[in-house]
Enzyme design. Sequence first.
Site, PDB file in Angstrom:
ATOM      1  N   ARG A  56       0.838  -1.194   0.000  1.00 33.83           N
ATOM      2  CA  ARG A  56       0.000   0.000   0.000  1.00 33.83           C
ATOM      3  C   ARG A  56       0.879   1.252   0.000  1.00 33.83           C
ATOM      4  NH1 ARG A  56      -2.150   1.279   4.110  1.00 33.83           N
ATOM      5  NH2 ARG A  56      -1.144  -0.147   5.582  1.00 33.83           N
ATOM      6  N   LYS A 198      -8.507  -2.699   0.364  1.00 29.40           N
ATOM      7  CA  LYS A 198      -8.447  -1.857   1.553  1.00 29.40           C
ATOM      8  C   LYS A 198      -9.281  -0.581   1.405  1.00 29.40           C
ATOM      9  CE  LYS A 198      -5.921  -4.381   4.229  1.00 29.40           C
ATOM     10  NZ  LYS A 198      -6.571  -5.078   5.382  1.00 29.40           N
ATOM     11  N   HIS A 217     -10.709  -4.772  11.880  1.00 28.96           N
ATOM     12  CA  HIS A 217      -9.580  -5.317  11.130  1.00 28.96           C
ATOM     13  C   HIS A 217      -9.124  -6.567  11.862  1.00 28.96           C
ATOM     14  CE1 HIS A 217      -5.230  -4.876   9.507  1.00 28.96           C
ATOM     15  NE2 HIS A 217      -5.980  -5.508   8.645  1.00 28.96           N
ATOM     16  N   SER A 235      -1.104  -6.151   9.311  1.00 30.95           N
ATOM     17  CA  SER A 235      -0.521  -7.074   8.343  1.00 30.95           C
ATOM     18  C   SER A 235       0.783  -7.657   8.872  1.00 30.95           C
ATOM     19  CB  SER A 235      -0.258  -6.333   7.029  1.00 30.95           C
ATOM     20  OG  SER A 235       0.363  -7.168   6.093  1.00 30.95           O
ATOM     21  N   LYS A 239      -2.766 -12.969  11.450  1.00 28.33           N
ATOM     22  CA  LYS A 239      -4.224 -13.133  11.426  1.00 28.33           C
ATOM     23  C   LYS A 239      -4.656 -14.287  10.524  1.00 28.33           C
ATOM     24  CE  LYS A 239      -5.667  -9.183   9.968  1.00 28.33           C
ATOM     25  NZ  LYS A 239      -4.316  -8.745   9.491  1.00 28.33           N
ATOM     26  N   THR A 240      -4.137 -14.280   9.298  1.00 31.07           N
ATOM     27  CA  THR A 240      -4.532 -15.315   8.335  1.00 31.07           C
ATOM     28  C   THR A 240      -4.027 -16.684   8.766  1.00 31.07           C
ATOM     29  OG1 THR A 240      -4.498 -13.701   6.536  1.00 31.07           O
ATOM     30  CG2 THR A 240      -4.390 -16.008   5.924  1.00 31.07           C
ATOM     31  N   ASP A 254      -9.574 -11.200   7.444  1.00 33.21           N
ATOM     32  CA  ASP A 254      -9.078  -9.823   7.537  1.00 33.21           C
ATOM     33  C   ASP A 254     -10.107  -8.773   7.945  1.00 33.21           C
ATOM     34  OD1 ASP A 254      -6.805  -8.110   7.256  1.00 33.21           O
ATOM     35  OD2 ASP A 254      -7.613  -7.368   5.381  1.00 33.21           O
ATOM     36  N   ARG A 318       2.127 -12.076  -1.787  1.00 29.58           N
ATOM     37  CA  ARG A 318       0.731 -12.318  -1.422  1.00 29.58           C
ATOM     38  C   ARG A 318       0.108 -13.429  -2.270  1.00 29.58           C
ATOM     39  NH1 ARG A 318      -1.477  -9.767   3.214  1.00 29.58           N
ATOM     40  NH2 ARG A 318      -0.125  -7.982   3.639  1.00 29.58           N
TER      41      ARG A 318
END
Length: 526
Positions: A56, A198, A217, A235, A239-240, A254, A318
Amino acid sequence: MSMIHDHLQIDQLLKQSTVRRQLTVPELVETAVRREEGVLTSDGAFRATTGAYTGRSPKDRFIVEEPSVKENVEWGAVNQPITTEIFESLEQKVLQYLSGRNQIFSRRAYAGADSRWRLPVDIINEYAWHQLFAHQLFLRPEEIEGEAEMKPFTIISAPGFKAVPEEDGTRSEAFVIVSFEKRTVLIGGTAYAGEMKKSIFSIMNYLLPEQQVLPMHCSANVSDDGDSALFFGLSGTGKTTLSASDDRQLIGDDEHGWSRDGIFNFEGGCYAKGIGLTQEKEPEIFQAIKFGTVLENVALYEDRSPDYESDFFTENTRAAYPLTYIPSAATPSTAGHPQVILFLTADATGVLPPISRLNRSQAMYHFLSGYTSKLAGTERGITEPTPVFSPCFGAPFLPRDAAVYAEMLGEKMEEHDTDVYLVNTGWTGGAYGVGKRMDLRFTRAMVKAALNGDLAHTSTITDEAFGLKIPASCPDVPPEVLQPRLMWDRVEDYEAAAKVLAAKFHSNFTRFNNVTEDILRGGPVL
Protein backbone atom coordinates in the site's frame (compact mmCIF):
# COMPACT_ATOMS: atom_id res chain seq x y z
CA MET A 1 -19.94 18.29 -11.78
CA SER A 2 -22.86 16.36 -10.29
CA MET A 3 -22.89 12.72 -9.23
CA ILE A 4 -25.40 12.04 -12.04
CA HIS A 5 -22.94 13.47 -14.56
CA ASP A 6 -20.14 11.32 -13.10
CA HIS A 7 -22.16 8.14 -13.46
CA LEU A 8 -23.23 9.08 -16.98
CA GLN A 9 -19.56 9.23 -17.90
CA ILE A 10 -18.94 5.86 -16.29
CA ASP A 11 -22.01 4.39 -18.02
CA GLN A 12 -20.74 5.70 -21.35
CA LEU A 13 -17.38 4.05 -20.74
CA LEU A 14 -19.05 0.74 -19.90
CA LYS A 15 -21.12 0.81 -23.10
CA GLN A 16 -17.97 0.57 -25.20
CA SER A 17 -17.43 -2.65 -27.12
CA THR A 18 -14.03 -2.99 -25.47
CA VAL A 19 -15.60 -3.70 -22.05
CA ARG A 20 -15.70 -7.33 -20.92
CA ARG A 21 -18.18 -7.94 -18.10
CA GLN A 22 -18.41 -10.57 -15.38
CA LEU A 23 -15.82 -12.87 -16.94
CA THR A 24 -15.34 -16.26 -15.32
CA VAL A 25 -12.09 -17.32 -13.65
CA PRO A 26 -10.92 -19.35 -16.68
CA GLU A 27 -11.73 -16.45 -19.00
CA LEU A 28 -9.84 -13.97 -16.82
CA VAL A 29 -6.81 -16.23 -16.47
CA GLU A 30 -6.77 -16.93 -20.20
CA THR A 31 -7.07 -13.21 -20.99
CA ALA A 32 -4.39 -12.17 -18.50
CA VAL A 33 -1.94 -14.73 -19.88
CA ARG A 34 -2.67 -13.74 -23.49
CA ARG A 35 -2.11 -10.07 -22.61
CA GLU A 36 1.18 -11.04 -20.90
CA GLU A 37 0.07 -9.56 -17.58
CA GLY A 38 1.70 -12.49 -15.80
CA VAL A 39 2.36 -16.22 -16.03
CA LEU A 40 0.87 -19.49 -14.83
CA THR A 41 2.86 -21.27 -12.13
CA SER A 42 3.49 -25.02 -11.95
CA ASP A 43 0.53 -25.41 -9.58
CA GLY A 44 -1.83 -23.48 -11.86
CA ALA A 45 -1.91 -20.17 -9.99
CA PHE A 46 -1.53 -16.87 -11.84
CA ARG A 47 1.60 -14.91 -10.87
CA ALA A 48 1.74 -11.15 -11.44
CA THR A 49 4.31 -8.55 -10.42
CA THR A 50 3.46 -4.96 -9.53
CA GLY A 51 6.63 -3.00 -10.24
CA ALA A 52 7.68 -0.30 -7.81
CA TYR A 53 4.49 -0.51 -5.74
CA THR A 54 4.63 -3.80 -3.85
CA GLY A 55 2.52 -2.64 -0.92
CA ARG A 56 0.00 0.00 0.00
CA SER A 57 1.05 3.59 -0.56
CA PRO A 58 -0.52 5.44 2.41
CA LYS A 59 1.00 8.80 1.54
CA ASP A 60 -0.88 8.69 -1.77
CA ARG A 61 -4.29 7.95 -0.22
CA PHE A 62 -6.89 10.73 0.05
CA ILE A 63 -10.50 11.35 0.99
CA VAL A 64 -12.42 14.07 -0.82
CA GLU A 65 -13.27 16.82 1.66
CA GLU A 66 -17.02 16.96 1.03
CA PRO A 67 -19.72 18.67 3.15
CA SER A 68 -21.46 15.44 4.20
CA VAL A 69 -18.28 13.86 5.64
CA LYS A 70 -16.17 16.85 6.64
CA GLU A 71 -17.18 16.83 10.31
CA ASN A 72 -17.01 13.05 10.74
CA VAL A 73 -13.60 12.19 9.28
CA GLU A 74 -10.48 12.24 11.46
CA TRP A 75 -8.32 14.29 9.08
CA GLY A 76 -4.56 13.98 9.24
CA ALA A 77 -1.71 11.84 7.94
CA VAL A 78 -3.99 8.80 7.56
CA ASN A 79 -7.03 10.54 6.11
CA GLN A 80 -5.55 13.26 3.92
CA PRO A 81 -8.06 15.72 2.46
CA ILE A 82 -8.23 16.51 -1.22
CA THR A 83 -10.54 18.89 -3.04
CA THR A 84 -13.52 17.99 -5.17
CA GLU A 85 -11.93 19.85 -8.07
CA ILE A 86 -8.79 17.70 -8.00
CA PHE A 87 -10.84 14.52 -7.78
CA GLU A 88 -13.13 15.46 -10.66
CA SER A 89 -10.22 16.48 -12.88
CA LEU A 90 -8.41 13.19 -12.23
CA GLU A 91 -11.58 11.19 -12.70
CA GLN A 92 -12.12 12.71 -16.14
CA LYS A 93 -8.53 11.97 -17.12
CA VAL A 94 -8.72 8.37 -15.89
CA LEU A 95 -12.02 7.71 -17.68
CA GLN A 96 -10.59 9.19 -20.88
CA TYR A 97 -7.49 7.03 -20.46
CA LEU A 98 -9.56 3.86 -20.00
CA SER A 99 -11.78 4.68 -22.97
CA GLY A 100 -8.67 4.43 -25.14
CA ARG A 101 -7.69 0.93 -23.96
CA ASN A 102 -8.27 -2.02 -26.28
CA GLN A 103 -9.97 -3.89 -23.41
CA ILE A 104 -11.18 -3.07 -19.93
CA PHE A 105 -12.95 -5.29 -17.40
CA SER A 106 -16.02 -4.78 -15.26
CA ARG A 107 -17.99 -6.72 -12.66
CA ARG A 108 -20.48 -6.36 -9.80
CA ALA A 109 -19.26 -7.73 -6.50
CA TYR A 110 -20.22 -7.23 -2.84
CA ALA A 111 -18.77 -6.53 0.59
CA GLY A 112 -20.65 -7.92 3.60
CA ALA A 113 -21.94 -11.45 4.15
CA ASP A 114 -24.97 -10.10 6.04
CA SER A 115 -27.45 -8.62 3.53
CA ARG A 116 -28.58 -5.92 5.99
CA TRP A 117 -25.11 -4.35 5.87
CA ARG A 118 -23.95 -5.43 2.42
CA LEU A 119 -22.31 -2.96 0.05
CA PRO A 120 -22.56 -3.54 -3.72
CA VAL A 121 -19.25 -2.74 -5.46
CA ASP A 122 -18.91 -2.09 -9.20
CA ILE A 123 -15.30 -2.67 -10.23
CA ILE A 124 -13.71 -1.33 -13.42
CA ASN A 125 -10.18 -2.54 -14.15
CA GLU A 126 -7.51 -1.87 -16.72
CA TYR A 127 -5.90 -5.26 -16.04
CA ALA A 128 -7.54 -8.67 -16.36
CA TRP A 129 -5.57 -9.99 -13.39
CA HIS A 130 -6.90 -7.18 -11.19
CA GLN A 131 -10.39 -8.26 -12.18
CA LEU A 132 -9.44 -11.82 -11.23
CA PHE A 133 -8.22 -10.52 -7.88
CA ALA A 134 -11.54 -8.71 -7.35
CA HIS A 135 -13.48 -11.84 -8.29
CA GLN A 136 -11.60 -13.89 -5.70
CA LEU A 137 -11.46 -11.35 -2.86
CA PHE A 138 -14.95 -9.85 -2.86
CA LEU A 139 -18.24 -11.67 -2.42
CA ARG A 140 -19.59 -13.02 -5.69
CA PRO A 141 -23.22 -12.54 -6.79
CA GLU A 142 -23.92 -16.28 -6.90
CA GLU A 143 -22.85 -16.68 -3.26
CA ILE A 144 -25.17 -14.19 -1.62
CA GLU A 145 -28.81 -14.20 -0.59
CA GLY A 146 -31.12 -11.23 -0.17
CA GLU A 147 -30.89 -7.75 -1.63
CA ALA A 148 -28.19 -5.38 -0.49
CA GLU A 149 -29.60 -2.37 1.32
CA MET A 150 -26.73 0.06 0.72
CA LYS A 151 -26.16 2.03 -2.48
CA PRO A 152 -23.20 0.79 -4.56
CA PHE A 153 -19.69 2.19 -4.70
CA THR A 154 -17.60 2.11 -7.88
CA ILE A 155 -13.88 1.28 -8.00
CA ILE A 156 -12.05 2.62 -11.04
CA SER A 157 -8.51 1.22 -11.21
CA ALA A 158 -6.06 2.32 -13.90
CA PRO A 159 -2.48 1.43 -12.90
CA GLY A 160 -1.15 2.57 -16.26
CA PHE A 161 -2.38 6.13 -15.74
CA LYS A 162 0.27 8.07 -13.86
CA ALA A 163 -0.54 11.41 -12.30
CA VAL A 164 1.65 14.47 -12.70
CA PRO A 165 1.79 15.94 -9.18
CA GLU A 166 2.41 19.51 -10.36
CA GLU A 167 -0.68 19.38 -12.56
CA ASP A 168 -2.95 16.94 -10.73
CA GLY A 169 -2.50 17.93 -7.08
CA THR A 170 -1.22 14.53 -5.93
CA ARG A 171 1.95 13.67 -4.01
CA SER A 172 3.30 11.29 -6.66
CA GLU A 173 2.30 9.44 -9.82
CA ALA A 174 0.14 7.14 -7.69
CA PHE A 175 -3.18 8.02 -6.04
CA VAL A 176 -6.02 6.33 -4.20
CA ILE A 177 -8.94 8.73 -3.70
CA VAL A 178 -12.27 8.02 -2.03
CA SER A 179 -15.31 10.20 -2.66
CA PHE A 180 -18.16 9.36 -0.30
CA GLU A 181 -20.64 11.69 -1.95
CA LYS A 182 -19.92 10.34 -5.44
CA ARG A 183 -19.47 6.82 -4.03
CA THR A 184 -16.35 6.31 -6.08
CA VAL A 185 -12.81 5.04 -5.48
CA LEU A 186 -10.27 6.29 -8.00
CA ILE A 187 -6.96 4.41 -8.23
CA GLY A 188 -4.08 5.16 -10.56
CA GLY A 189 -0.33 4.79 -10.90
CA THR A 190 -0.08 1.69 -8.69
CA ALA A 191 -0.60 -1.95 -9.67
CA TYR A 192 -0.74 -3.22 -6.07
CA ALA A 193 -4.11 -5.00 -6.01
CA GLY A 194 -4.54 -4.64 -2.25
CA GLU A 195 -5.45 -0.96 -2.73
CA MET A 196 -8.87 -2.03 -4.04
CA LYS A 197 -9.58 -4.31 -1.11
CA LYS A 198 -8.45 -1.86 1.55
CA SER A 199 -10.36 1.06 -0.01
CA ILE A 200 -13.64 -0.81 0.39
CA PHE A 201 -12.65 -1.76 3.93
CA SER A 202 -12.11 1.92 4.75
CA ILE A 203 -15.51 2.74 3.26
CA MET A 204 -17.21 0.09 5.40
CA ASN A 205 -15.35 1.50 8.42
CA TYR A 206 -17.00 4.84 7.76
CA LEU A 207 -20.51 3.64 6.92
CA LEU A 208 -21.20 0.90 9.47
CA PRO A 209 -20.79 2.73 12.82
CA GLU A 210 -23.78 4.89 11.83
CA GLN A 211 -25.78 1.65 11.79
CA GLN A 212 -24.45 0.46 15.17
CA VAL A 213 -22.22 -2.15 13.53
CA LEU A 214 -18.57 -2.30 14.60
CA PRO A 215 -16.19 -2.76 11.62
CA MET A 216 -13.02 -4.61 12.61
CA HIS A 217 -9.58 -5.32 11.13
CA CYS A 218 -9.47 -8.92 12.26
CA SER A 219 -9.75 -12.51 11.16
CA ALA A 220 -12.38 -14.80 12.64
CA ASN A 221 -13.16 -18.48 13.05
CA VAL A 222 -15.73 -20.63 14.82
CA SER A 223 -15.78 -24.05 16.48
CA ASP A 224 -18.20 -26.83 15.63
CA ASP A 225 -20.03 -25.86 18.82
CA GLY A 226 -20.54 -22.32 17.55
CA ASP A 227 -17.92 -20.59 19.73
CA SER A 228 -16.45 -17.83 17.59
CA ALA A 229 -13.17 -15.94 18.04
CA LEU A 230 -11.63 -12.75 16.66
CA PHE A 231 -7.94 -12.22 15.79
CA PHE A 232 -7.00 -8.51 15.65
CA GLY A 233 -3.70 -7.41 14.18
CA LEU A 234 -1.99 -5.47 11.44
CA SER A 235 -0.52 -7.07 8.34
CA GLY A 236 2.16 -9.63 9.15
CA THR A 237 1.06 -10.40 12.72
CA GLY A 238 -0.50 -13.77 11.84
CA LYS A 239 -4.22 -13.13 11.43
CA THR A 240 -4.53 -15.31 8.34
CA THR A 241 -2.17 -18.02 9.55
CA LEU A 242 -3.65 -18.43 13.03
CA SER A 243 -7.30 -18.25 12.03
CA ALA A 244 -6.91 -20.95 9.33
CA SER A 245 -7.14 -24.08 11.47
CA ASP A 246 -8.26 -27.58 10.57
CA ASP A 247 -10.25 -27.95 13.81
CA ARG A 248 -12.26 -24.72 13.42
CA GLN A 249 -14.22 -23.17 10.56
CA LEU A 250 -12.74 -20.04 8.99
CA ILE A 251 -15.16 -17.12 8.78
CA GLY A 252 -12.65 -14.75 7.20
CA ASP A 253 -9.04 -13.63 7.39
CA ASP A 254 -9.08 -9.82 7.54
CA GLU A 255 -12.29 -7.76 7.67
CA HIS A 256 -15.44 -8.27 9.72
CA GLY A 257 -18.42 -6.54 11.24
CA TRP A 258 -19.94 -7.11 14.71
CA SER A 259 -23.67 -6.42 14.72
CA ARG A 260 -26.40 -6.94 17.29
CA ASP A 261 -26.69 -10.54 16.04
CA GLY A 262 -23.03 -11.55 15.81
CA ILE A 263 -20.11 -11.28 13.40
CA PHE A 264 -19.95 -11.42 9.61
CA ASN A 265 -17.18 -11.33 7.01
CA PHE A 266 -16.88 -8.42 4.59
CA GLU A 267 -15.07 -10.49 1.97
CA GLY A 268 -15.35 -13.62 -0.12
CA GLY A 269 -11.65 -14.47 -0.13
CA CYS A 270 -8.29 -14.34 1.63
CA TYR A 271 -5.18 -12.25 0.97
CA ALA A 272 -2.46 -14.29 2.66
CA LYS A 273 1.21 -13.40 2.97
CA GLY A 274 3.36 -15.77 0.93
CA ILE A 275 6.81 -15.17 2.38
CA GLY A 276 8.07 -18.28 4.19
CA LEU A 277 4.96 -20.28 3.32
CA THR A 278 5.34 -24.06 3.77
CA GLN A 279 2.95 -26.96 3.59
CA GLU A 280 4.05 -28.08 7.05
CA LYS A 281 3.40 -24.77 8.83
CA GLU A 282 0.35 -23.52 6.94
CA PRO A 283 -1.22 -26.48 5.11
CA GLU A 284 -4.59 -24.90 4.36
CA ILE A 285 -3.06 -21.79 2.82
CA PHE A 286 -0.46 -23.82 0.93
CA GLN A 287 -3.13 -26.08 -0.58
CA ALA A 288 -5.28 -23.09 -1.56
CA ILE A 289 -2.67 -21.98 -4.10
CA LYS A 290 -3.97 -23.53 -7.30
CA PHE A 291 -5.77 -22.54 -10.48
CA GLY A 292 -7.64 -19.29 -9.91
CA THR A 293 -5.36 -18.09 -7.11
CA VAL A 294 -3.45 -14.86 -7.73
CA LEU A 295 0.17 -14.82 -6.57
CA GLU A 296 1.44 -11.28 -6.23
CA ASN A 297 5.19 -10.60 -6.46
CA VAL A 298 6.17 -14.20 -5.66
CA ALA A 299 9.47 -15.26 -7.24
CA LEU A 300 9.48 -18.41 -9.37
CA TYR A 301 12.04 -21.12 -9.99
CA GLU A 302 12.92 -22.07 -13.55
CA ASP A 303 10.18 -24.72 -13.58
CA ARG A 304 7.72 -21.98 -12.52
CA SER A 305 7.18 -23.40 -9.06
CA PRO A 306 6.81 -20.65 -6.42
CA ASP A 307 9.82 -19.74 -4.31
CA TYR A 308 8.16 -18.67 -1.08
CA GLU A 309 11.49 -18.07 0.64
CA SER A 310 12.51 -15.38 -1.85
CA ASP A 311 12.02 -11.66 -1.24
CA PHE A 312 13.40 -10.80 -4.67
CA PHE A 313 10.45 -8.50 -5.46
CA THR A 314 9.36 -7.78 -1.89
CA GLU A 315 8.89 -9.44 1.48
CA ASN A 316 5.20 -8.58 1.10
CA THR A 317 4.42 -11.44 -1.29
CA ARG A 318 0.73 -12.32 -1.42
CA ALA A 319 -1.73 -15.05 -2.38
CA ALA A 320 -5.34 -14.10 -3.16
CA TYR A 321 -7.87 -16.93 -3.26
CA PRO A 322 -11.58 -17.44 -2.51
CA LEU A 323 -12.75 -18.75 0.85
CA THR A 324 -14.08 -21.81 -0.96
CA TYR A 325 -10.45 -22.90 -1.46
CA ILE A 326 -10.20 -23.41 2.32
CA PRO A 327 -11.80 -26.77 3.26
CA SER A 328 -12.71 -25.51 6.73
CA ALA A 329 -14.38 -22.28 5.56
CA ALA A 330 -17.75 -21.53 7.15
CA THR A 331 -20.76 -21.14 4.84
CA PRO A 332 -22.19 -18.56 5.09
CA SER A 333 -19.31 -16.58 6.60
CA THR A 334 -21.21 -15.48 9.70
CA ALA A 335 -21.26 -16.54 13.36
CA GLY A 336 -22.59 -15.55 16.75
CA HIS A 337 -20.97 -13.21 19.26
CA PRO A 338 -17.28 -14.01 19.95
CA GLN A 339 -16.31 -15.73 23.19
CA VAL A 340 -12.59 -14.95 22.77
CA ILE A 341 -10.67 -12.03 21.28
CA LEU A 342 -6.94 -12.16 20.58
CA PHE A 343 -4.86 -9.03 19.96
CA LEU A 344 -1.88 -10.06 17.80
CA THR A 345 1.33 -8.08 17.86
CA ALA A 346 4.68 -8.75 16.22
CA ASP A 347 6.84 -7.15 18.92
CA ALA A 348 10.30 -6.53 17.43
CA THR A 349 11.75 -5.65 20.86
CA GLY A 350 11.29 -9.18 22.22
CA VAL A 351 9.72 -7.81 25.40
CA LEU A 352 6.02 -8.71 25.35
CA PRO A 353 4.94 -12.18 26.54
CA PRO A 354 3.89 -14.69 23.89
CA ILE A 355 0.42 -14.72 25.48
CA SER A 356 -1.17 -12.89 28.39
CA ARG A 357 -4.70 -12.51 29.72
CA LEU A 358 -6.11 -8.99 29.78
CA ASN A 359 -8.68 -7.49 32.12
CA ARG A 360 -11.16 -4.98 30.69
CA SER A 361 -8.92 -1.96 31.38
CA GLN A 362 -5.94 -3.61 29.74
CA ALA A 363 -8.04 -4.75 26.80
CA MET A 364 -9.22 -1.22 26.08
CA TYR A 365 -5.70 0.20 26.59
CA HIS A 366 -4.08 -2.25 24.19
CA PHE A 367 -6.87 -1.92 21.64
CA LEU A 368 -6.42 1.83 21.56
CA SER A 369 -2.63 1.43 21.51
CA GLY A 370 -2.64 -1.10 18.68
CA TYR A 371 1.06 -1.78 19.13
CA THR A 372 2.99 -3.91 16.66
CA SER A 373 6.08 -3.76 14.48
CA LYS A 374 5.32 -2.93 10.89
CA LEU A 375 7.01 -5.65 8.86
CA ALA A 376 9.12 -5.18 5.78
CA GLY A 377 7.27 -4.73 2.51
CA THR A 378 3.76 -4.12 3.83
CA GLU A 379 4.14 -0.46 2.93
CA ARG A 380 6.51 1.40 0.65
CA GLY A 381 9.74 2.35 2.41
CA ILE A 382 9.50 -0.24 5.20
CA THR A 383 12.63 -2.41 4.95
CA GLU A 384 12.89 -3.82 8.49
CA PRO A 385 10.54 -4.18 11.47
CA THR A 386 9.51 -0.72 12.65
CA PRO A 387 7.63 -0.21 15.97
CA VAL A 388 4.27 1.46 15.41
CA PHE A 389 1.12 2.22 17.34
CA SER A 390 -1.97 1.80 15.20
CA PRO A 391 -5.18 2.48 17.17
CA CYS A 392 -7.70 -0.36 16.98
CA PHE A 393 -5.07 -2.42 15.11
CA GLY A 394 -6.23 -0.75 11.93
CA ALA A 395 -5.58 3.01 11.94
CA PRO A 396 -4.63 3.11 8.22
CA PHE A 397 -8.22 2.10 7.42
CA LEU A 398 -10.21 4.12 9.98
CA PRO A 399 -11.84 7.30 8.64
CA ARG A 400 -13.38 8.15 12.03
CA ASP A 401 -11.83 8.94 15.39
CA ALA A 402 -10.39 5.78 17.00
CA ALA A 403 -12.52 6.42 20.10
CA VAL A 404 -15.66 5.67 18.07
CA TYR A 405 -14.50 2.11 17.39
CA ALA A 406 -12.95 1.59 20.82
CA GLU A 407 -16.13 2.56 22.64
CA MET A 408 -18.17 0.21 20.48
CA LEU A 409 -15.76 -2.67 21.13
CA GLY A 410 -15.75 -2.03 24.89
CA GLU A 411 -19.53 -2.09 25.00
CA LYS A 412 -19.74 -5.32 23.04
CA MET A 413 -17.01 -7.06 25.07
CA GLU A 414 -18.81 -6.20 28.28
CA GLU A 415 -22.24 -7.13 26.97
CA HIS A 416 -21.11 -10.57 25.79
CA ASP A 417 -18.52 -11.29 28.52
CA THR A 418 -15.71 -11.86 26.02
CA ASP A 419 -12.26 -13.07 27.16
CA VAL A 420 -9.33 -11.08 25.72
CA TYR A 421 -5.69 -12.12 25.24
CA LEU A 422 -2.61 -10.31 23.96
CA VAL A 423 -0.50 -12.59 21.74
CA ASN A 424 3.05 -11.72 20.68
CA THR A 425 3.90 -13.42 17.38
CA GLY A 426 7.10 -11.37 17.09
CA TRP A 427 10.50 -11.86 18.68
CA THR A 428 11.70 -13.58 21.82
CA GLY A 429 15.07 -13.88 23.55
CA GLY A 430 16.08 -10.43 22.34
CA ALA A 431 15.14 -7.77 19.85
CA TYR A 432 15.05 -8.17 16.07
CA GLY A 433 18.54 -9.07 14.90
CA VAL A 434 19.46 -10.69 18.22
CA GLY A 435 16.49 -12.79 19.30
CA LYS A 436 14.44 -15.08 17.09
CA ARG A 437 10.88 -15.10 15.79
CA MET A 438 8.36 -16.86 18.03
CA ASP A 439 7.99 -20.53 17.09
CA LEU A 440 4.70 -20.90 15.23
CA ARG A 441 4.10 -24.29 16.87
CA PHE A 442 4.10 -22.70 20.30
CA THR A 443 1.90 -19.80 19.19
CA ARG A 444 -0.64 -22.25 17.75
CA ALA A 445 -0.65 -24.22 21.01
CA MET A 446 -1.21 -21.06 23.07
CA VAL A 447 -4.00 -19.85 20.81
CA LYS A 448 -5.65 -23.28 20.93
CA ALA A 449 -5.50 -23.25 24.73
CA ALA A 450 -7.07 -19.78 24.84
CA LEU A 451 -9.88 -20.78 22.49
CA ASN A 452 -10.56 -24.02 24.37
CA GLY A 453 -10.79 -22.16 27.68
CA ASP A 454 -7.70 -23.87 29.12
CA LEU A 455 -6.11 -20.52 29.98
CA ALA A 456 -9.18 -18.84 31.45
CA HIS A 457 -8.64 -20.17 34.97
CA THR A 458 -4.99 -21.28 35.06
CA SER A 459 -2.63 -19.63 37.55
CA THR A 460 -0.74 -16.62 36.26
CA ILE A 461 2.50 -14.70 36.79
CA THR A 462 2.29 -10.91 36.69
CA ASP A 463 4.70 -9.21 34.30
CA GLU A 464 6.39 -6.43 36.30
CA ALA A 465 6.68 -3.86 33.53
CA PHE A 466 3.28 -4.19 31.87
CA GLY A 467 1.11 -5.71 34.60
CA LEU A 468 0.06 -8.47 32.21
CA LYS A 469 -1.12 -11.84 33.54
CA ILE A 470 1.09 -14.53 31.99
CA PRO A 471 -0.19 -18.13 32.23
CA ALA A 472 2.14 -20.19 34.39
CA SER A 473 1.66 -23.15 32.09
CA CYS A 474 0.17 -24.03 28.72
CA PRO A 475 -0.23 -27.43 27.04
CA ASP A 476 2.58 -28.22 24.55
CA VAL A 477 4.58 -25.07 25.42
CA PRO A 478 7.77 -25.12 27.57
CA PRO A 479 7.13 -23.00 30.71
CA GLU A 480 10.20 -20.79 30.13
CA VAL A 481 8.88 -19.76 26.69
CA LEU A 482 5.88 -18.13 28.38
CA GLN A 483 8.08 -15.68 30.29
CA PRO A 484 10.18 -13.35 28.10
CA ARG A 485 12.70 -12.51 30.83
CA LEU A 486 13.72 -16.19 31.01
CA MET A 487 14.42 -16.28 27.26
CA TRP A 488 16.97 -13.42 27.29
CA ASP A 489 20.64 -14.16 27.99
CA ARG A 490 20.85 -11.22 30.42
CA VAL A 491 17.88 -10.28 32.60
CA GLU A 492 19.17 -6.70 32.93
CA ASP A 493 19.05 -6.32 29.13
CA TYR A 494 15.44 -7.51 29.12
CA GLU A 495 14.50 -5.10 31.92
CA ALA A 496 16.12 -2.17 30.13
CA ALA A 497 14.29 -2.99 26.89
CA ALA A 498 11.00 -3.39 28.80
CA LYS A 499 11.38 0.08 30.34
CA VAL A 500 12.03 1.62 26.93
CA LEU A 501 8.96 -0.06 25.41
CA ALA A 502 6.77 0.87 28.39
CA ALA A 503 7.82 4.51 27.98
CA LYS A 504 6.86 4.36 24.31
CA PHE A 505 3.40 3.10 25.25
CA HIS A 506 2.95 6.00 27.67
CA SER A 507 4.23 8.54 25.17
CA ASN A 508 1.92 7.24 22.47
CA PHE A 509 -1.11 7.31 24.75
CA THR A 510 -0.82 11.07 25.22
CA ARG A 511 -2.60 11.38 21.86
CA PHE A 512 -5.85 10.33 23.57
CA ASN A 513 -7.20 13.29 25.50
CA ASN A 514 -10.48 11.97 26.85
CA VAL A 515 -9.80 8.42 28.04
CA THR A 516 -11.02 7.35 31.45
CA GLU A 517 -8.84 6.59 34.47
CA ASP A 518 -10.01 3.00 34.20
CA ILE A 519 -8.46 2.66 30.74
CA LEU A 520 -5.24 4.40 31.84
CA ARG A 521 -4.85 1.81 34.61
CA GLY A 522 -4.54 -0.82 31.87
CA GLY A 523 -1.19 0.55 30.70
CA PRO A 524 2.37 -0.44 31.68
CA VAL A 525 3.89 0.64 34.99
CA LEU A 526 6.82 3.02 34.59
